[in-house]
Scaffold this motif. Structure first.
Motif, mmCIF file in Angstrom:
data_model
loop_
_atom_site.group_PDB
_atom_site.id
_atom_site.type_symbol
_atom_site.label_atom_id
_atom_site.label_comp_id
_atom_site.label_asym_id
_atom_site.label_seq_id
_atom_site.Cartn_x
_atom_site.Cartn_y
_atom_site.Cartn_z
ATOM 1 N N GLN A 156 13.547 20.673 74.590
ATOM 2 C CA GLN A 156 13.858 19.372 75.173
ATOM 3 C C GLN A 156 12.591 18.589 75.499
ATOM 4 O O GLN A 156 12.547 17.365 75.339
ATOM 5 N N GLU A 157 11.561 19.280 75.938
ATOM 6 C CA GLU A 157 10.292 18.601 76.212
ATOM 7 C C GLU A 157 9.720 18.000 74.927
ATOM 8 O O GLU A 157 9.261 16.850 74.906
ATOM 9 N N LYS A 158 9.769 18.780 73.840
ATOM 10 C CA LYS A 158 9.279 18.288 72.554
ATOM 11 C C LYS A 158 10.132 17.123 72.061
ATOM 12 O O LYS A 158 9.620 16.162 71.477
ATOM 13 N N LEU A 159 11.436 17.220 72.302
ATOM 14 C CA LEU A 159 12.359 16.180 71.859
ATOM 15 C C LEU A 159 12.093 14.865 72.586
ATOM 16 O O LEU A 159 12.131 13.792 71.984
ATOM 17 N N ARG A 160 11.815 14.954 73.872
ATOM 18 C CA ARG A 160 11.508 13.738 74.630
ATOM 19 C C ARG A 160 10.219 13.086 74.134
ATOM 20 O O ARG A 160 10.133 11.855 74.039
ATOM 21 N N SER A 161 9.230 13.893 73.795
ATOM 22 C CA SER A 161 7.973 13.351 73.279
ATOM 23 C C SER A 161 8.167 12.719 71.906
ATOM 24 O O SER A 161 7.537 11.709 71.573
ATOM 25 N N TYR A 162 9.062 13.291 71.132
ATOM 26 C CA TYR A 162 9.292 12.826 69.756
ATOM 27 C C TYR A 162 10.205 11.612 69.699
ATOM 28 O O TYR A 162 9.913 10.639 68.993
ATOM 29 N N GLY A 164 11.780 9.992 72.589
ATOM 30 C CA GLY A 164 11.907 9.188 73.791
ATOM 31 C C GLY A 164 12.991 9.743 74.708
ATOM 32 O O GLY A 164 13.872 10.492 74.273
ATOM 33 N N GLU A 165 12.914 9.380 75.979
ATOM 34 C CA GLU A 165 13.829 9.915 76.989
ATOM 35 C C GLU A 165 15.294 9.641 76.657
ATOM 36 O O GLU A 165 16.143 10.529 76.707
ATOM 37 N N ALA A 166 15.598 8.383 76.328
ATOM 38 C CA ALA A 166 16.994 7.992 76.112
ATOM 39 C C ALA A 166 17.595 8.694 74.906
ATOM 40 O O ALA A 166 18.707 9.233 74.972
ATOM 41 N N ALA A 168 16.532 11.430 73.408
ATOM 42 C CA ALA A 168 16.575 12.872 73.648
ATOM 43 C C ALA A 168 17.793 13.236 74.482
ATOM 44 O O ALA A 168 18.488 14.217 74.197
ATOM 45 N N ALA A 169 18.066 12.435 75.514
ATOM 46 C CA ALA A 169 19.240 12.678 76.361
ATOM 47 C C ALA A 169 20.520 12.530 75.557
ATOM 48 O O ALA A 169 21.482 13.292 75.735
#
Length: 367
Positions: A156-162, A164-166, A168-169
């Motif tokens: 999830q951390e990698k996904l948010r970096s890749y 963005g927060e919205a 990834a959520a």
């Protein structure tokens, strides 16, 4: 557009045009295949937890004997490549991914050949040999379930970096989650009589112990954002070729003691699913009755074009598993589609495909 088989486009005349006919048959197709029509584009990713039934190669990258990254494993995988999947080809999770309009295969999280751009559409944290009970994974020196959850957090951390927060959520919240685990807890752990669990618990108590761990796990991934989850029931584990082989007293038939353990686990799991759905808001947790699907195939193999349900395709089909299933194993069958099992423990690609088709029907109810 509503799915009404009797509905006709307003432009239909006495002599319908080619476009009108195309509209009609396309509309009919949507009506006949609602699961795929609805799912395509709606499910952003497939996220998988579990054991060898769902491990596409994570164990290739850890120090364990529970590996299958060598021939003849993967013989019927695209390119004939042994990926670490314990089968001759793709797994149920791969077929489910395809059925949801996602990539044809689900990559292993620890495979260095893939990155977060791939994992954004699907990822498996599963590890062959693992179980719900930490003792099970310790016996096999594989990834414990708690570590799979840690990988999910890292993902999830990698996904948010890749993304963005919205985004990834959105991916985490709308993804479909598959959990396939529990067989090793009984066969490698409890019924091996080497861990002491058989002294500590009755079979029914051990099933309850495992389901309580499953409850903690499901609650944790819910807390981390998972909402659409399906948990695979245990197959009739006493009917696996290896268990038939060692069931000498039973004449090589299914070991009903083991099957009863699986039924106990499945019943408790279904009760847990009902409780969690009632207590956790917006959770859509389902039970996939793999036990029923597999039992029907074992009892009616000819209906599925299968000829052998008692032995695996690899080698003699009675004991071969892991490194015992190798290029030098004599008697390996030519056509794995005629077999329910690839080695003495794991299904063939055809069996996985049949399970995936049934699973997609279950998933259609909540995606």
């Amino acid at each position: 557009m509503t799915c009404n088989p009797e509905a006709k486009p307003s432009s239909i005349q006495m002599a319908p045009s080619i476009n009108t006919l195309f509209f009609f048959f396309f509309h009919l197709l949507l009506c006949l295949t609602p699961s795929l029509a609805v799912a395509a584009g709606r499910v952003p990713a497939l996220i998988v937890f579990g054991d060898s039934t769902a491990d596409p190669g994570n164990n290739n990258n850890i120090p364990t004997l529970f590996k299958s990254n060598f021939p003849p494993y993967g013989r019927d995988f695209p390119g004939g490549r042994p990926t670490g999947r314990f089968s001759n080809g793709r797994l149920a999770s791969d077929f489910i991914s395809e059925g949801l309009g996602l990539p044809l295969t689900v990559p292993a999280y620890l495979d260095p050949g893939y990155g977060i751009e791939d994992f954004a559409k699907g990822v498996s944290f599963a590890s062959a040999g693992t179980g719900l009970d930490k003792i099970t994974s310790d016996l096999s020196h594989v990834i414990p379930l708690w570590k799979e959850v840690e990988f999910f957090k890292e993902y999830q951390e990698k996904l948010r970096s890749y993304a963005g927060e919205a985004m990834a959520a959105h991916i985490v919240g709308e993804a479909v989650y598959i959990v396939s685990i529990g067989t090793n807890d009984f066969l490698v752990n409890y019924f091996s009589y080497v861990t002491g669990r058989a002294v500590e618990f009755t079979v029914d108590e051990f099933a309850g112990f495992l389901v309580s761990i499953a409850g903690d796990f499901l609650t944790e991934i819910y807390r981390l954002g998972a909402r659409k989850i399906t948990f695979f029931g245990l197959v009739p584990i006493g009917c696996l070729p290896l268990e038939r082989t060692v069931n000498v007293i039973g004449g090589g038939g299914c070991n009903e003691k083991l099957n009863e353990a699986a039924r106990s686990f499945n019943a408790k799991l279904q009760a847990l699913i009902g409780q969690l759905n009632a207590s956790l808001p917006r959770l859509k947790l389902s039970y996939t009755p793999v036990d029923g699907h597999v039992l029907d195939i074992l009892n009616n193999p000819s209906a599925y074009g299968i000829e052998n349900v008692e032995e695996g395709c690899c080698g003699t089909g009675k004991m071969e598993l892991g490194y015992l299933c190798n290029p030098w194993s004599p008697f390996t069958c030519e056509d794995a589609d005629k077999y329910a099992f690839w080695d003495a423990f794991h299904p063939t690609e055809k069996m996985y495909r049949l399970v995936a088709e049934a699973t997609l029907r279950t998933l259609a109810e909540f995606i």
